[in-house]
Design a protein around this motif. Structure first.
Motif, mmCIF file in Angstrom:
data_model
loop_
_atom_site.group_PDB
_atom_site.id
_atom_site.type_symbol
_atom_site.label_atom_id
_atom_site.label_comp_id
_atom_site.label_asym_id
_atom_site.label_seq_id
_atom_site.Cartn_x
_atom_site.Cartn_y
_atom_site.Cartn_z
ATOM 1 N N ALA A 3 8.112 9.396 4.345
ATOM 2 C CA ALA A 3 7.332 10.258 5.242
ATOM 3 C C ALA A 3 7.857 11.683 5.196
ATOM 4 C CB ALA A 3 7.396 9.704 6.666
ATOM 5 N N LYS A 4 9.174 11.829 5.010
ATOM 6 C CA LYS A 4 9.774 13.174 4.932
ATOM 7 C C LYS A 4 9.256 13.926 3.707
ATOM 8 C CE LYS A 4 14.269 13.695 5.530
ATOM 9 N NZ LYS A 4 15.719 13.744 5.243
ATOM 10 N N LEU A 5 9.169 13.245 2.561
ATOM 11 C CA LEU A 5 8.679 13.889 1.343
ATOM 12 C C LEU A 5 7.188 14.207 1.444
ATOM 13 C CD1 LEU A 5 10.575 11.923 -1.465
ATOM 14 C CD2 LEU A 5 11.227 14.031 -0.292
ATOM 15 N N GLU A 6 6.435 13.328 2.076
ATOM 16 C CA GLU A 6 5.013 13.599 2.295
ATOM 17 C C GLU A 6 4.838 14.830 3.185
ATOM 18 O OE1 GLU A 6 3.146 10.098 3.828
ATOM 19 O OE2 GLU A 6 3.347 9.006 1.947
ATOM 20 N N ARG A 7 5.697 14.967 4.208
ATOM 21 C CA ARG A 7 5.640 16.131 5.090
ATOM 22 C C ARG A 7 5.961 17.404 4.316
ATOM 23 N NH1 ARG A 7 9.673 18.184 8.640
ATOM 24 N NH2 ARG A 7 10.925 16.317 8.268
ATOM 25 N N LEU A 8 6.952 17.335 3.410
ATOM 26 C CA LEU A 8 7.298 18.493 2.590
ATOM 27 C C LEU A 8 6.110 18.892 1.704
ATOM 28 C CD1 LEU A 8 9.180 20.625 1.417
ATOM 29 C CD2 LEU A 8 10.174 18.848 -0.054
ATOM 30 N N CYS A 9 5.455 17.927 1.080
ATOM 31 C CA CYS A 9 4.283 18.217 0.238
ATOM 32 C C CYS A 9 3.184 18.884 1.054
ATOM 33 C CB CYS A 9 3.745 16.931 -0.399
ATOM 34 S SG CYS A 9 4.809 16.253 -1.690
ATOM 35 N N ARG A 10 2.950 18.356 2.248
ATOM 36 C CA ARG A 10 1.909 18.917 3.115
ATOM 37 C C ARG A 10 2.241 20.361 3.509
ATOM 38 N NH1 ARG A 10 1.792 14.802 6.025
ATOM 39 N NH2 ARG A 10 3.183 15.487 7.679
ATOM 40 N N GLN A 11 3.502 20.606 3.874
ATOM 41 C CA GLN A 11 3.924 21.951 4.260
ATOM 42 C C GLN A 11 3.822 22.923 3.094
ATOM 43 O OE1 GLN A 11 7.315 20.451 7.370
ATOM 44 N NE2 GLN A 11 7.677 22.412 6.378
ATOM 45 N N LEU A 12 4.150 22.461 1.887
ATOM 46 C CA LEU A 12 4.038 23.321 0.705
ATOM 47 C C LEU A 12 2.596 23.758 0.496
ATOM 48 C CD1 LEU A 12 6.439 21.383 -1.689
ATOM 49 C CD2 LEU A 12 6.753 23.753 -0.963
ATOM 50 N N LYS A 13 1.659 22.807 0.582
ATOM 51 C CA LYS A 13 0.251 23.146 0.383
ATOM 52 C C LYS A 13 -0.260 24.076 1.480
ATOM 53 C CE LYS A 13 -2.234 22.373 -2.326
ATOM 54 N NZ LYS A 13 -2.471 23.249 -3.497
ATOM 55 N N GLU A 14 0.137 23.824 2.731
ATOM 56 C CA GLU A 14 -0.311 24.658 3.848
ATOM 57 C C GLU A 14 0.235 26.081 3.744
ATOM 58 O OE1 GLU A 14 0.879 22.564 7.360
ATOM 59 O OE2 GLU A 14 -0.602 20.973 7.066
ATOM 60 N N ILE A 25 5.166 13.672 -6.138
ATOM 61 C CA ILE A 25 6.396 12.929 -5.851
ATOM 62 C C ILE A 25 6.615 11.937 -6.973
ATOM 63 C CG2 ILE A 25 7.599 11.408 -4.248
ATOM 64 C CD1 ILE A 25 5.871 12.557 -1.986
ATOM 65 N N ASN A 26 7.725 12.078 -7.675
ATOM 66 C CA ASN A 26 8.101 11.162 -8.744
ATOM 67 C C ASN A 26 9.570 10.809 -8.586
ATOM 68 O OD1 ASN A 26 5.614 11.111 -10.257
ATOM 69 N ND2 ASN A 26 6.080 13.219 -10.843
ATOM 70 N N LEU A 82 16.296 22.837 -5.909
ATOM 71 C CA LEU A 82 16.634 23.479 -4.643
ATOM 72 C C LEU A 82 17.053 22.436 -3.617
ATOM 73 C CD1 LEU A 82 13.644 26.003 -4.370
ATOM 74 C CD2 LEU A 82 15.859 26.344 -5.461
ATOM 75 N N LEU A 83 17.956 22.849 -2.714
ATOM 76 C CA LEU A 83 18.452 21.956 -1.658
ATOM 77 C C LEU A 83 18.388 22.669 -0.321
ATOM 78 C CD1 LEU A 83 19.998 19.400 -0.623
ATOM 79 C CD2 LEU A 83 22.110 20.620 -1.197
ATOM 80 N N SER A 84 17.846 21.981 0.663
ATOM 81 C CA SER A 84 17.859 22.463 2.042
ATOM 82 C C SER A 84 18.816 21.595 2.838
ATOM 83 C CB SER A 84 16.467 22.391 2.671
ATOM 84 O OG SER A 84 16.551 22.633 4.059
ATOM 85 N N LEU A 85 19.915 22.195 3.288
ATOM 86 C CA LEU A 85 20.855 21.465 4.132
ATOM 87 C C LEU A 85 20.266 21.279 5.531
ATOM 88 C CD1 LEU A 85 24.141 23.262 3.035
ATOM 89 C CD2 LEU A 85 23.384 20.986 2.388
ATOM 90 N N ALA A 86 19.516 22.273 5.992
ATOM 91 C CA ALA A 86 18.939 22.214 7.334
ATOM 92 C C ALA A 86 17.964 21.043 7.478
ATOM 93 C CB ALA A 86 18.233 23.529 7.652
ATOM 94 N N HIS A 87 17.154 20.784 6.429
ATOM 95 C CA HIS A 87 16.144 19.724 6.495
ATOM 96 C C HIS A 87 16.550 18.480 5.704
ATOM 97 C CE1 HIS A 87 13.322 22.377 8.495
ATOM 98 N NE2 HIS A 87 13.528 23.290 7.559
ATOM 99 N N ASN A 88 17.645 18.570 4.970
ATOM 100 C CA ASN A 88 18.122 17.457 4.146
ATOM 101 C C ASN A 88 17.043 16.977 3.172
ATOM 102 O OD1 ASN A 88 19.882 15.510 3.137
ATOM 103 N ND2 ASN A 88 19.274 13.994 4.665
ATOM 104 N N TRP A 89 16.497 17.954 2.410
ATOM 105 C CA TRP A 89 15.549 17.580 1.367
ATOM 106 C C TRP A 89 15.735 18.465 0.144
ATOM 107 C CZ3 TRP A 89 10.734 18.387 4.935
ATOM 108 C CH2 TRP A 89 10.566 19.744 5.241
#
Length: 199
Positions: A3-14, A25-26, A82-89
């Motif tokens: 769900a976290k990766l799906e949220r990241l994909c959604r935020q990227l598109k928005e 996602i692979n 890239l790495l986000s420590l704040a979001h852990n993704w």
């Protein structure tokens, strides 16, 4: 699929809309392709926007896609991790240079200082020029090296070789003199081979 990766994909598109390709996602990793024209702007926003907070560039490497089976598209890409420590993704960003003869992308050194040596390596090995890089020169091969050894069309034995000439007391360059040879594996035909003795 997380769900976290799906949220990241959604935020990227928005957030980026048509400035990026469709996120995918692979193998548990989100990948996005960014056109060269938007590359610098998108990378800066990925770092600065609190919705993403990719404060660390973990890696940047060049890729030559010319021999990829079934691939038809631009030849050279810079691929960043890239790495986000704040979001852990994590996020993988691919940017393709638009000219296969002289590949050029914007430098991200002003965004992540660590990109300095990564971009120099991609320049040295693949010939990708990073516009705006403060010191773009070879980092792994010699300054007089001809070509870019990780390109798929680079000859296996190279173009020139370097050696020290004791008569001239200096390093000299000359055409490659390696003779191609066929390595034939040794076949053991002795009956008692490996049985602890001959008798």
């Amino acid at each position: 699929m997380s769900a976290k990766l799906e949220r990241l994909c959604r935020q990227l598109k928005e957030s980026f809309g048509d400035r990026i390709g469709e996120p995918s996602i692979n193998h548990g990793e989100v990948t996005v392709v960014v056109p060269a024209a938007s590359y610098l702007e998108v990378m800066r926003q990925l770092r600065d926007d609190p919705a993403f907070s990719f404060e660390q560039l973990m890696d940047l490497s060049g890729i030559d896609y010319s021999d990829f089976t079934g691939y038809q598209g631009l030849r050279y890409a810079a691929v960043s991790q890239l790495l986000s420590l704040a979001h852990n993704w994590r996020l993988q960003v691919k940017a393709f240079a638009t000219d296969d003869e002289f590949p050029v992308l914007e430098s991200v050194v002003d965004i992540w200082n660590v990109a300095n040596w990564y971009e120099r390596e991609a320049f040295d090995l693949f010939g990708i020029h990073f516009e705006g890089h403060p010191d773009l020169r070879r980092i792994l091969t010699d300054y007089g090296f001809v070509g870019h050894p990780f390109r798929k069309d680079f000859p296996i034995s190279g173009y020139v070789e370097m050696r020290y000439d004791p008569e001239q007391q200096r390093v000299i360059y000359q055409p490659v003199t390696i003779e191609p040879r066929e390595v034939t594996p040794r076949i053991v035909r002795e009956e008692n081979y490996g049985k602890g003795g001959r008798g």
